[in-house]
Design an enzyme around this catalytic site. Sequence first.
Site, PDB file in Angstrom:
ATOM      1  CB  CYS A  86      85.747  39.457  33.465  1.00 15.87           C
ATOM      2  SG  CYS A  86      85.807  38.560  31.780  1.00 15.87           S
TER       3      CYS A  86
ATOM      4  CB  CYS B 131      92.265  32.913  37.043  1.00 15.76           C
ATOM      5  SG  CYS B 131      90.553  32.292  36.879  1.00 15.76           S
TER       6      CYS B 131
ATOM      7  CB  CYS C 293      91.035  37.889  34.523  1.00 13.91           C
ATOM      8  SG  CYS C 293      89.414  37.383  34.356  1.00 13.91           S
TER       9      CYS C 293
ATOM     10  CB  CYS D 236      85.902  30.469  33.428  1.00 11.71           C
ATOM     11  SG  CYS D 236      86.257  31.969  32.258  1.00 11.71           S
TER      12      CYS D 236
ATOM     13  CB  CYS E 253      93.688  33.828  31.476  1.00  8.72           C
ATOM     14  SG  CYS E 253      92.664  32.891  30.798  1.00  8.72           S
TER      15      CYS E 253
HETATM   16 FE1  SF4 Z   1      89.363  35.150  33.395  1.00 11.22          FE
HETATM   17 FE2  SF4 Z   1      88.110  32.832  32.931  1.00 11.22          FE
HETATM   18 FE3  SF4 Z   1      90.630  33.098  32.283  1.00 11.22          FE
HETATM   19 FE4  SF4 Z   1      89.972  32.995  34.861  1.00 11.22          FE
HETATM   20  S1  SF4 Z   1      89.941  31.421  33.252  1.00 11.22           S
HETATM   21  S2  SF4 Z   1      91.126  34.591  33.847  1.00 11.22           S
HETATM   22  S3  SF4 Z   1      87.851  33.854  34.918  1.00 11.22           S
HETATM   23  S4  SF4 Z   1      88.942  34.360  31.268  1.00 11.22           S
END
Ligand code: SF4
Length: 114
Positions: free
Chosen positions: A57, A76, A55, A85, A74
């Site tokens: 972020c 996740c 991820c 998310c 991802c």
């Molecule tokens: Fe990041 Fe969203 Fe992927 Fe989870 S689903 S790893 S929060 S981009």
Amino acid sequence: MNDNKKIPDSLEIMRKFSEVYAQRTGTFFCIDLSVTSVVIEGLAKHKDEYGLPLCPCRHYEDKVKEVSSAYWNCPCVPMRERKECHCMLFLKSSNEFASQGQQISFANIIKDIE
Ligand code: SF4
């Protein structure tokens, strides 16, 4: 052959993954597609650097360790378990920032990240 082949390949893989996963989970991209582009680019960079799309972020002390723990790869665990998310790549339809779209073109991503 394209000299920059490696990055576009990962970008394309993560672009396709994002479209298919949004469709599979009934989630949608953000109304601001530049958010989608930047997250996909971040996933692609991590895939290139660490082999898996960690991820993009979050802050990590040790990315190699995080990749091997798999929790934030991802999609996740929060996304898989609760459709959460925090990157705003996959949004529930009830989210005020959700569009009705589940598609993004490669050209769109390139435009947003250049
Ligand atoms: Fe990041 Fe969203 Fe992927 Fe989870 S689903 S790893 S929060 S981009």
